[in-house]
Design an enzyme around this catalytic site. Structure first.
Site, short mmCIF file in Angstrom:
data_model
loop_
_atom_site.label_atom_id
_atom_site.label_comp_id
_atom_site.label_asym_id
_atom_site.label_seq_id
_atom_site.Cartn_x
_atom_site.Cartn_y
_atom_site.Cartn_z
N SER A 90 6.61 -3.69 -0.02
CA SER A 90 5.36 -2.87 0.57
C SER A 90 5.09 -3.62 1.93
CB SER A 90 4.42 -2.55 -0.30
OG SER A 90 3.62 -2.94 -0.17
N LYS A 117 -2.07 -6.68 6.57
CA LYS A 117 -1.31 -5.41 6.43
C LYS A 117 -2.52 -4.76 5.92
CE LYS A 117 1.39 -4.16 1.56
NZ LYS A 117 1.54 -4.81 0.82
N SER A 138 6.55 -7.63 -2.91
CA SER A 138 6.17 -7.17 -1.46
C SER A 138 5.50 -7.54 -0.63
CB SER A 138 4.61 -5.96 -1.23
OG SER A 138 5.13 -5.04 -2.25
#
Ligand code: GLN
Length: 482
Positions: free
Chosen positions: A152, A77, A176
């Site tokens: 997210s 990420k 997330s």
């Protein structure tokens, strides 16, 4: 050979047996990214040094020095700092930030010989649930390109689901990792708070943030988790913990699973409810005992989470002044004017909303009324979990109230989006581990996720339960639309 459908263990055998080299495997994934990522937009940055990493990994394999992840191509990420590799947090503010150091998790993975294919898309500063607040444009759900991948960590979940990396790391402050994993039909774990070092993770809300794995199965997640866990002198909240891989395959007979009645009351899609309740029956078939329990403060979770996370975010994001960090504005004659312009230009709407909410909650006169109250509620929620764990080994709940919806169905009202975090934020508030895996599909063939929440540091136990379910009921990913 459909290498992208293989588990880490299968790839390990192919690499160690000399059937493929780390370079071939990495090239295979880079080719897939080139061919498929324009449709998905899961990657913000592809790592141009990946092939060099593969060469080094291959040398280790040849020398018989391979560890479980040596030569395995992963994605990270884009809020996890990687030395010399751009780390944007999906924000204009950091759109050309090249860190001078790596996060502890990235260092550990590199040491283990893993290969970084690149940095994955996300909601800006990890604030959101759809990956649509990214400055670099949204990611698509690989099951249906018209639907959101969740967020997210939407880029991480979509990339794993579409076979654009073997597994990935995400971060989870209020869901997330778990919500996008459930929307994309893969497995994701939010570890116990403190199991994994947060050093080098761009902070959103420090008392809630944890880095964790997203993979095709609970077993793949376990391998990643063991590689990144451990005490780190650079993160005072980190702790040593027992490895989880050795717990995989243990019998789950006799485990007591709590179903909190409040979670199954209203607001949930009927298909999600049916899928999770039938998963409970399947756990019973595996010898588990299902017990109704109660978490009366469920409706306080969203207000407490948004107050605490926004207050911490406002404080963490104060450092982006366009001088020490981040986008520098051409506007403004004085330092103060320039700072205001940099923040105004650099942050997107959702990030600004959180900063405003957080600063308001922390400001004089409101601190007692909002922030302090939220902290008291946090304690109350923690106690309610503790009470449940006196008679249960873990809790089974839906991961999200619905499956992935269409971009066109996304609600404008931020409050509606916030409410959809209702099932995930509890684990962050209480610091507990939680794993999501697929337990069914909607009539449009979108995956439905269920979550198991465990006692602190029982990450291995819930991963083993998810693994038992996956292997028995075969919800492990198959090849699909892309
Ligand atoms: N959707 C939640 C939020 O917007 C969770 C974010 C996260 O876990 N990083 O805050």
């Amino acid at each position: 050979m459909n290498l992208h459908l293989k588990s880490i263990k299968e790839l390990r055998a192919l690499l160690d047996g000399g059937d493929i080299t780390a370079q071939e495997l990495t090239r295979y994934y880079l080719d897939r990214i080139e061919a498929l990522d324009p449709k998905l937009r899961a990657y913000i940055t592809v790592n141009t040094a990946a092939m060099e990493q593969a060469e080094r990994a291959q040398e280790k394999i040849k020398a018989g020095l391979a560890k479980p992840l040596t030569g395995i191509p992963l994605g990270l990420k884009d809020n996890i700092c990687t030395k010399d590799l751009r780390t944007t947090c999906a924000s204009k503010m950091l759109s050309d930030f090249i860190p001078a150091y790596s996060a502890t998790v990235a260092e550990k993975l590199e040491e283990a010989g893993a290969i970084f294919l690149g940095k994955l898309n996300m909601d800006e500063f990890a604030m959101g649930a759809t990956t649509t607040t990214s400055y670099f444009g949204n990611t698509m759900n690989p099951y249906d390109l018209e639907r959101v991948p969740g967020g997210s960590s939407g880029g991480s979940a979509a990339a794993v689901a579409a076979g654009l990396c073997v597994a990935a790391l995400g971060s989870d402050t209020g869901g997330s990792i778990r919500q996008p994993a459930s929307f994309c039909g893969v497995t994701g774990l939010k570890p116990t708070y403190g199991r994994v070092s947060r050093y080098g993770l761009v902070a959103f809300a420090s008392s809630l943030d944890q880095i964790g794995p997203i993979g095709k199965s609970a077993r793949d997640c376990a391998i990643l988790l063991d590689a990144i866990s451990g005490k780190d002198s650079k993160d005072m909240t980190s702790k040593e913990s027992a490895p989880v891989c050795e717990q995989m395959g243990q019998l789950i007979e006799g485990k007591v699973i709590g179903l909190p009645k409040e979670f199954f009351q209203e607001g949930m899609d009927q298909q999600v409810k049916d899928a999770v309740l039938s998963a409970a029956q399947r756990f019973q078939e595996l010898g588990c005992i299902i017990k109704e329990v109660s978490l009366p403060s469920l409706d306080l979770m969203i207000p407490a989470y948004y107050l605490i996370s926004s207050a911490e975010a406002a404080s963490n994001l104060a450092r982006y002044d366009g001088v020490r960090y981040g986008h520098r504005s051409q506007e403004g004659a004085t330092f103060e004017q320039q700072r205001i312009a940099a923040r105004n230009e650099g942050f997107g709407k959702e990030v600004k909303r959180r900063i405003l909410l957080g600063n308001y909650a922390l400001s004089g006169g409101y601190f007692e009324e909002y922030y302090k109250k939220a902290c008291l509620i946090r304690r109350k929620i923690q106690k309610e979990y503790e009470a449940i764990f006196e008679s249960c080994d873990c809790i089974l709940i839906p991961t999200a109230p619905t499956a992935a919806y269409k971009f066109s169905e996304q609600r404008e009202d931020p409050a509606a989006l916030y409410l959809a975090d209702i099932y995930t934020v509890g684990a962050n508030i209480a610091g507990l581990p939680a794993v999501t895996t697929t337990c069914g599909y909607t009539k449009e063939w979108m995956p439905i996720g269920m979550s198991l929440v465990g006692k602190a540091f029982a990450d291995g136990e819930i991963l083993n339960m998810a693994d038992a379910f996956e292997r028995r009921f075969n919800y492990i990913l198959n090849d699909f639309c892309l």
